[in-house]
Design an enzyme around this catalytic site. Structure first.
Site, short mmCIF file in Angstrom:
data_model
loop_
_atom_site.label_atom_id
_atom_site.label_comp_id
_atom_site.label_asym_id
_atom_site.label_seq_id
_atom_site.Cartn_x
_atom_site.Cartn_y
_atom_site.Cartn_z
N ASP A 88 0.82 -1.22 0.14
CA ASP A 88 0.08 0.18 -0.16
C ASP A 88 0.90 1.47 0.00
OD1 ASP A 88 -1.77 1.88 0.32
OD2 ASP A 88 -3.07 0.95 1.79
N ASP A 89 0.93 2.10 -1.09
CA ASP A 89 1.73 3.12 -1.33
C ASP A 89 3.10 3.10 -1.49
OD1 ASP A 89 -0.85 4.69 -0.99
OD2 ASP A 89 -0.51 5.47 0.91
N CYS B 159 -6.08 4.19 -3.62
CA CYS B 159 -6.49 2.87 -2.89
C CYS B 159 -7.64 2.06 -3.69
CB CYS B 159 -6.57 2.96 -1.58
SG CYS B 159 -5.13 3.22 -0.79
N ARG C 183 -7.72 -1.17 -6.48
CA ARG C 183 -7.95 -2.42 -5.98
C ARG C 183 -9.28 -3.19 -6.81
NH1 ARG C 183 -5.37 -2.75 -0.75
NH2 ARG C 183 -4.06 -1.06 -0.72
N LYS D 199 -6.21 -5.39 3.82
CA LYS D 199 -6.92 -4.40 3.75
C LYS D 199 -7.86 -4.62 2.54
CE LYS D 199 -6.33 0.14 1.76
NZ LYS D 199 -5.43 1.38 1.83
N HIS E 178 -11.06 -2.35 1.64
CA HIS E 178 -11.26 -0.86 1.02
C HIS E 178 -12.16 -0.89 -0.27
CE1 HIS E 178 -9.46 3.32 1.20
NE2 HIS E 178 -10.48 3.37 1.46
N SER F 85 -8.25 1.57 4.97
CA SER F 85 -7.03 2.18 5.35
C SER F 85 -6.71 2.13 6.76
CB SER F 85 -6.53 3.26 4.56
OG SER F 85 -6.67 3.36 3.15
N HIS G 33 1.47 2.28 3.96
CA HIS G 33 0.72 3.43 3.91
C HIS G 33 0.66 3.83 5.62
CE1 HIS G 33 -3.32 5.72 4.43
NE2 HIS G 33 -3.38 5.38 3.28
N ASP H 274 -0.28 -0.70 -4.80
CA ASP H 274 -1.53 -0.27 -5.42
C ASP H 274 -1.47 1.19 -6.09
OD1 ASP H 274 -1.10 1.33 -3.19
OD2 ASP H 274 -3.20 1.19 -2.68
N ASN H 275 -0.43 1.79 -5.86
CA ASN H 275 -0.31 3.05 -6.42
C ASN H 275 1.10 3.51 -6.03
OD1 ASN H 275 -2.96 3.79 -4.28
ND2 ASN H 275 -0.77 4.69 -3.79
N LYS I 219 1.61 9.26 -5.62
CA LYS I 219 -0.05 9.08 -5.29
C LYS I 219 -0.59 10.09 -5.49
CE LYS I 219 -2.71 7.63 -1.59
NZ LYS I 219 -2.96 7.18 -0.18
#
Length: 464
Positions: free
Chosen positions: A34-35, A74, A78, A130, A132, A155, A231, A283-284, A304
């Protein structure tokens, strides 16, 4: 189950090919950071973050240098990964950018996820981490094809504390204004804890993932492991905190690397490695406004929340001993949207034929049997198409810095970059290549005419 989803899955069941016998169906594991930024792994050039397990995975498999995700934040990212469809097609956008703690919607129930498609072939499916994509009972993972879930519905900053760095005045003010409910930890459809100790979250996820693999070693399985980290807020266990030269962010990434190592070693111990496809990606891009609590896009520009390369090009490593090409670096274009058709192809399942898909089958690219599987990348900001990449060339029709209060800037003549020569997007060469600009304008117009955005789903809240 939603009627449209039942019909779509029936199409999958009716049309799957024989391909593999039940006993030899391959397993699939998607590990989603994540991130995590493009430049945050050792194998992608970071000078101080130590990621030996992921670096080894890259040596034993294929490292992608031009791998993209479906969105720059996010929730829509996803959704694209799990459905193989651009988020704009199913309403995964809105003023809120992502699903919130009071969101009334989730991933539409008529969408077919990888998990639902694989269940038609007898796969046991699990998500550790996660989600989301909707926190209300009708939208949680166990209603979207997953047999088992252990993790959070959104998150890790959507609880009572925004970040671990409480020395910054802006963070103090933001944390003081948070009105979120306590962050819940789910096991299947039940909340088992509130505000779980996040220093132990990666270790708990790892234990759950290992147990899932062991419990399903004699049957085909799909494990989706979307970590909450790196994240913010950042948390590392005592085994990793204070150990990285990169500070707390590095500690968190290094613990995630350890987690990947435990999963791979489990596959090898159980002799499942040669029958399991594993892909690791983010994810990004990195959350740059978090300063040293955010990551780095390396040589790529921005992060992001933007449609520059740093926002949507991510580190990706694919692994399957004896199947995915080893010790390989792929410079071909590929995306997270491509995982849906690729995994279904390997499982002997045909996707529903009642909807358009944006992913393409990259199995040949992964095995080294083919090249140039896709030629175009679309960069959406919410429901707006901001940029297009075709081959080496990227045209920005609209630009906007991530998390900037200034209005997006529309360009009458698109900005043009040759990403093979200029991955940092420094040199606009639109005046030198008017023919390429015109070609990309046509691609833009074609996409706008073809893909009509579904109504947005992120902004409806519970009780309104």
């Amino acid at each position: 189950m939603h009627l449209k989803k039942i019909l779509a899955i029936a199409l999958v069941l009716a049309s799957h090919s024989i391909g593999w016998s039940q006993s030899k169906l391959p397993n699939f594991i998607i590990i989603l950071a994540d991130d995590l930024g493009y430049g945050d792994l050792g194998s992608f050039g970071h000078p101080t973050i130590r990621t030996p397990n992921l670096d080894k995975l890259a040596i034993e498999g294929t490292r992608f240098t031009q791998f993209y995700v479906a969105a720059n934040v996010c929730s829509p990212s996803r959704a694209g990964l799990l459905t193989g469809r651009l988020p704009v097609r199913n309403g995964m956008y809105g003023k809120n950018v992502v699903f919130r703690t009071n969101s009334a919607n989730g991933l539409p129930l008529d969408e077919v996820t990888i998990a639902e498609a694989l269940k038609t072939r007898g796969y046991h499916t699990g998500i550790i981490g996660k989600w989301h994509l909707g926190h209300l009972p009708q939208y949680i993972p166990t209603k979207q094809g997953f047999d088992y879930w252990f993790g959070t519905p959104y998150s890790n900053d959507m609880g009572k504390v925004f970040t671990t760095d409480t020395t910054r005045e802006d963070i103090k003010r933001l944390t003081a204004s948070i009105k979120n409910p306590p962050l819940p930890l789910f096991k299947n459809d039940q909340v088992i804890e509130e505000e779980p100790d996040q220093t132990l979250l990666t270790k708990r996820y790892t234990s759950e993932a290992v147990n899932f693999i062991k419990e399903n070693k004699d049957k085909p399985f799909f494990l989706y492991y979307p970590s909450n980290f790196p994240h913010t807020p950042l948390y590392a266990s005592s085994d990793f905190k204070g150990k990285s030269k990169r500070g707390l962010y590095g500690d968190v990434v290094e613990e995630l690397d350890w987690s990947v190592g435990k999963i791979i070693s489990t596959l090898k111990e159980l002799k499942l490695d040669k029958n399991t496809f594993v892909i690791f990606l983010s994810d990004n891009g990195p959350w740059l406004i978090q300063k040293d609590h955010g990551g780095s896009a390396g040589l790529l520009f921005e992060g992001k929340g933007s449609t520059y390369e740093g926002g949507m090009r991510v580190p990706a490593i694919a692994w399957w001993p004896g199947k995915v090409k080893a010790n390989a670096i792929s410079t071909e274009l590929a995306t997270s949207l491509d995982l849906f058709p690729t995994i279904l192809q390997w499982a002997g399942v045909q996707a529903p034929t009642d909807r358009p898909y944006d992913g393409v089958n990259i199995s040949g690219l992964l095995t080294g049997e083919s090249k140039n599987v896709r030629n175009i990348i679309y960069y959406y900001e919410s429901n707006n198409l901001y940029a297009i990449r075709k081959g080496s060339w990227k045209a920005h029709f609209t630009t906007h810095p991530s998390y900037s209060p200034v209005a997006p800037e529309k360009h009458e003549t698109p900005l043009l970059y040759n990403l093979d020569n200029d991955p940092s997007e420094k040199y606009d060469v639109s005046k030198l290549h008017p023919d390429i600009v015109e070609d990309l304008k046509k691609e833009y117009e074609k996409q706008i005419a073809t893909v009509v955005p579904a109504p947005p789903l992120f902004d409806a809240v519970v009780g309104k």
